[in-house]
Design a protein around this motif. Structure first.
Motif, PDB file in Angstrom:
ATOM      1  N   ASP A   3       0.812  -1.057   0.178  1.00 35.23           N
ATOM      2  CA  ASP A   3      -0.089   0.144   0.008  1.00 35.23           C
ATOM      3  C   ASP A   3       0.841   1.345   0.004  1.00 35.23           C
ATOM      4  O   ASP A   3       1.963   1.277   0.648  1.00 35.23           O
ATOM      5  CB  ASP A   3      -0.971  -0.043   1.386  1.00 35.23           C
ATOM      6  CG  ASP A   3      -1.868   1.066   1.111  1.00 35.23           C
ATOM      7  OD1 ASP A   3      -2.871   0.972   0.410  1.00 35.23           O
ATOM      8  OD2 ASP A   3      -1.675   1.898   2.064  1.00 35.23           O
ATOM      9  N   ILE A   4       0.326   2.311  -0.848  1.00 39.49           N
ATOM     10  CA  ILE A   4       1.092   3.604  -0.847  1.00 39.49           C
ATOM     11  C   ILE A   4       0.771   4.409   0.655  1.00 39.49           C
ATOM     12  O   ILE A   4      -0.449   4.510   0.651  1.00 39.49           O
ATOM     13  CB  ILE A   4       0.977   4.369  -2.096  1.00 39.49           C
ATOM     14  CG1 ILE A   4       1.290   3.539  -3.218  1.00 39.49           C
ATOM     15  CG2 ILE A   4       1.803   5.816  -2.033  1.00 39.49           C
ATOM     16  CD1 ILE A   4       1.105   4.317  -4.672  1.00 39.49           C
ATOM     17  N   PHE A  20      -1.134   8.215   0.293  1.00 36.82           N
ATOM     18  CA  PHE A  20      -1.559   8.645  -1.155  1.00 36.82           C
ATOM     19  C   PHE A  20      -2.500   9.813  -1.498  1.00 36.82           C
ATOM     20  O   PHE A  20      -2.108  10.367  -2.217  1.00 36.82           O
ATOM     21  CB  PHE A  20      -1.749   7.347  -2.120  1.00 36.82           C
ATOM     22  CG  PHE A  20      -2.148   7.577  -3.525  1.00 36.82           C
ATOM     23  CD1 PHE A  20      -0.873   7.825  -4.185  1.00 36.82           C
ATOM     24  CD2 PHE A  20      -3.389   7.520  -3.952  1.00 36.82           C
ATOM     25  CE1 PHE A  20      -1.084   8.154  -5.521  1.00 36.82           C
ATOM     26  CE2 PHE A  20      -3.516   7.816  -5.154  1.00 36.82           C
ATOM     27  CZ  PHE A  20      -2.329   8.129  -5.909  1.00 36.82           C
ATOM     28  N   SER A  49      -1.914  12.667  -3.553  1.00 38.82           N
ATOM     29  CA  SER A  49      -2.787  13.051  -4.949  1.00 38.82           C
ATOM     30  C   SER A  49      -3.262  14.299  -4.919  1.00 38.82           C
ATOM     31  O   SER A  49      -3.838  14.781  -6.062  1.00 38.82           O
ATOM     32  CB  SER A  49      -3.803  12.042  -4.965  1.00 38.82           C
ATOM     33  OG  SER A  49      -4.435  11.815  -3.834  1.00 38.82           O
ATOM     34  N   THR A  83      -3.438  11.845 -11.674  1.00 33.28           N
ATOM     35  CA  THR A  83      -3.578  10.823 -10.500  1.00 33.28           C
ATOM     36  C   THR A  83      -3.557   9.559 -11.390  1.00 33.28           C
ATOM     37  O   THR A  83      -2.715   8.290 -10.814  1.00 33.28           O
ATOM     38  CB  THR A  83      -4.512  11.014  -9.680  1.00 33.28           C
ATOM     39  OG1 THR A  83      -4.284  12.296  -8.967  1.00 33.28           O
ATOM     40  CG2 THR A  83      -4.552  10.164  -8.583  1.00 33.28           C
ATOM     41  N   LEU A 110      -0.713   6.252 -11.098  1.00 31.05           N
ATOM     42  CA  LEU A 110      -1.196   5.260 -10.520  1.00 31.05           C
ATOM     43  C   LEU A 110      -1.135   3.965 -11.470  1.00 31.05           C
ATOM     44  O   LEU A 110      -0.653   2.900 -11.077  1.00 31.05           O
ATOM     45  CB  LEU A 110      -2.706   5.248  -9.973  1.00 31.05           C
ATOM     46  CG  LEU A 110      -3.043   5.194  -8.359  1.00 31.05           C
ATOM     47  CD1 LEU A 110      -4.354   5.159  -8.178  1.00 31.05           C
ATOM     48  CD2 LEU A 110      -2.120   4.542  -7.685  1.00 31.05           C
ATOM     49  N   TYR A 154       2.682   3.258 -11.829  1.00 32.10           N
ATOM     50  CA  TYR A 154       3.100   2.468 -10.459  1.00 32.10           C
ATOM     51  C   TYR A 154       2.349   1.065 -10.525  1.00 32.10           C
ATOM     52  O   TYR A 154       3.378   0.145 -10.403  1.00 32.10           O
ATOM     53  CB  TYR A 154       2.594   3.182  -9.228  1.00 32.10           C
ATOM     54  CG  TYR A 154       2.709   2.513  -8.150  1.00 32.10           C
ATOM     55  CD1 TYR A 154       3.861   2.396  -7.311  1.00 32.10           C
ATOM     56  CD2 TYR A 154       1.588   1.925  -7.590  1.00 32.10           C
ATOM     57  CE1 TYR A 154       3.932   1.724  -6.292  1.00 32.10           C
ATOM     58  CE2 TYR A 154       1.904   1.089  -6.317  1.00 32.10           C
ATOM     59  CZ  TYR A 154       2.959   0.942  -5.666  1.00 32.10           C
ATOM     60  OH  TYR A 154       2.993   0.287  -4.572  1.00 32.10           O
ATOM     61  N   LEU A 155       1.257   0.912 -10.775  1.00 26.82           N
ATOM     62  CA  LEU A 155       0.782  -0.417 -10.742  1.00 26.82           C
ATOM     63  C   LEU A 155       1.382  -1.426 -11.837  1.00 26.82           C
ATOM     64  O   LEU A 155       1.485  -2.615 -11.557  1.00 26.82           O
ATOM     65  CB  LEU A 155      -0.848  -0.330 -10.691  1.00 26.82           C
ATOM     66  CG  LEU A 155      -1.526   0.346  -9.422  1.00 26.82           C
ATOM     67  CD1 LEU A 155      -2.867   0.371  -9.694  1.00 26.82           C
ATOM     68  CD2 LEU A 155      -1.228  -0.412  -8.452  1.00 26.82           C
ATOM     69  N   ASP A 168      -4.953   2.090  -4.480  1.00 27.18           N
ATOM     70  CA  ASP A 168      -3.383   2.160  -4.581  1.00 27.18           C
ATOM     71  C   ASP A 168      -2.470   0.840  -3.985  1.00 27.18           C
ATOM     72  O   ASP A 168      -1.539   0.853  -4.059  1.00 27.18           O
ATOM     73  CB  ASP A 168      -2.617   3.381  -4.244  1.00 27.18           C
ATOM     74  CG  ASP A 168      -3.092   3.552  -2.664  1.00 27.18           C
ATOM     75  OD1 ASP A 168      -2.188   3.236  -1.781  1.00 27.18           O
ATOM     76  OD2 ASP A 168      -4.129   3.967  -2.211  1.00 27.18           O
TER      77      ASP A 168
END
Length: 353
Positions: free
Chosen positions: A102-103, A106, A110, A118, A122, A125-126, A146
């Motif tokens: 988990d970030i 976040f 954001s 955003t 995301l 990142y994902l 996230d």
């Protein structure tokens, strides 16, 4: 033949509507061409039947593959077909290692971005984290905002599930450093917390008759999530449970990390106690020496803390400069010196998730 090629292309693109359309089109053209050239009906029927069978088999196989590739790495899909593992509705009890990430904060990060920024942030990142998960043969269960939930050991159980889970966590934190360099314009560098736990769950395709997802359920899933939440409290980016730690001890290969004991915790909503460890990676002999010394000094203080020798424990913890976990224990020791507890069992009970 042209429409069959078109049909196969749509299978690869996972376009369900186009696949069905091109399948019917290939049959219509086949019949039309056969009638145009006055091919006898007795010759058309067997060929038409064979074509329909081929189209149905292709659609069936690729639809199943399309479903699996949503959460499984390509190499694992190949193993599923080799071992003929069923992913039909239903479930079974299975031992797995679960990773939650988990970030941290976040929502705050954001706030400095537009909605489009955003989503783009995301997605990148994902995607980065998914590639790492798949490289370690993890099963991507779901994205939770996230957050990411990943399974190691289902649908196929391996002897090194716990090790691959820990390696995934290490690689995720390593990749995060490069990701933060790219996004230096955001409000603050992102940090992630990762919790890993090993235990029995019910694994299978769960859902309605209109939508099924391969997932796992059970108390051990909830505990994994709680351990991820503990990373904030203990200032440790990667925590594992004692069950995962025990699994790692049984894997007799050289590892690029060591584990230091952190605490005995009773997480919120649970009566049982779980022992947690921090995973401390290293890349060379010098780093290994540093983290080994850090582990030994901290665990020396931890033993004194559990014996209620708080003054001596503080002395040991103070030797670890810039270690937030040691600072946390110093605060605890001071608290217990000022307000001694008669029935103290050295188990910390969390009041929040």
């Amino acid at each position: 033949m042209g429409t069959i090629v078109f049909y196969l292309i749509n299978l690869l693109r996972y376009s369900k509507a186009s696949t069905i359309y091109s399948g019917f089109l290939s049959i219509i053209i086949f019949v039309g061409v056969s009638l145009y050239f006055k091919v006898p009906i007795v010759e058309i029927i067997p060929l038409l039947f064979a074509q329909v069978v081929i189209l149905l088999i292709g659609y069936s196989i690729t639809s199943k593959k399309m479903m699996m590739e949503r959460y499984l790495p390509p190499q694992l899909i190949g193993e599923l077909y080799k071992e003929n593992v069923s992913l039909e509705p239903g479930g079974k009890n299975q031992k797995v290692t679960i990773l939650f990430s988990d970030i941290r904060s976040f929502t705050t990060i954001s706030e400095s971005m537009s909605a489009a920024e955003t989503v783009s942030f995301l997605n990148e990142y994902l995607s980065l984290m998914t590639d790492i998960i798949f490289s370690q043969k993890g099963t991507l269960d779901k994205f939770i905002g996230d957050g990411i939930m990943t399974i190691f050991g289902a649908p196929i159980e391996g002897k090194d599930d716990s090790l691959r889970a820990v390696n995934t966590g290490i690689l995720m934190n390593k990749a995060l450093k490069e990701f933060n360099i790219k996004y230096q314009n955001i409000k603050q560098p992102i940090q992630i917390g990762i919790g890993i736990h090993t235990g029995n769950v019910i694994a299978g395709n769960i859902g309605s008759d209109k939508r099924l997802d391969y997932t796992i359920i059970g108390d051990n899933v909830n505990l994994s999530s709680r351990i991820e939440g503990l990373t904030r409290h203990y200032y440790c980016p990667l925590l594992i449970s004692d069950s995962t730690y025990s699994e790692l001890l049984e894997i007799d290969i050289e590892k690029n990390f060591i584990c230091r004991e952190v605490d005995n915790v009773r997480v919120k909503g649970k009566s049982s106690v779980v022992k947690i460890y921090e995973v401390m990676p290293f890349e060379n002999s010098d780093e290994k020496r540093v983290v080994t010394e850090k582990k030994e000094l901290f665990e020396r203080g931890l033993k004194l803390y559990r014996k209620k020798e708080f003054t001596r424990a503080i002395f040991e913890f103070e030797r670890l400069k810039d270690d937030k976990l040691s600072l946390l224990y110093i605060e605890r020791c001071i608290k217990y010196l000022d307000n001694p507890e008669e029935h103290w069992d050295a188990i910390y009970t969390m009041k929040t998730k």
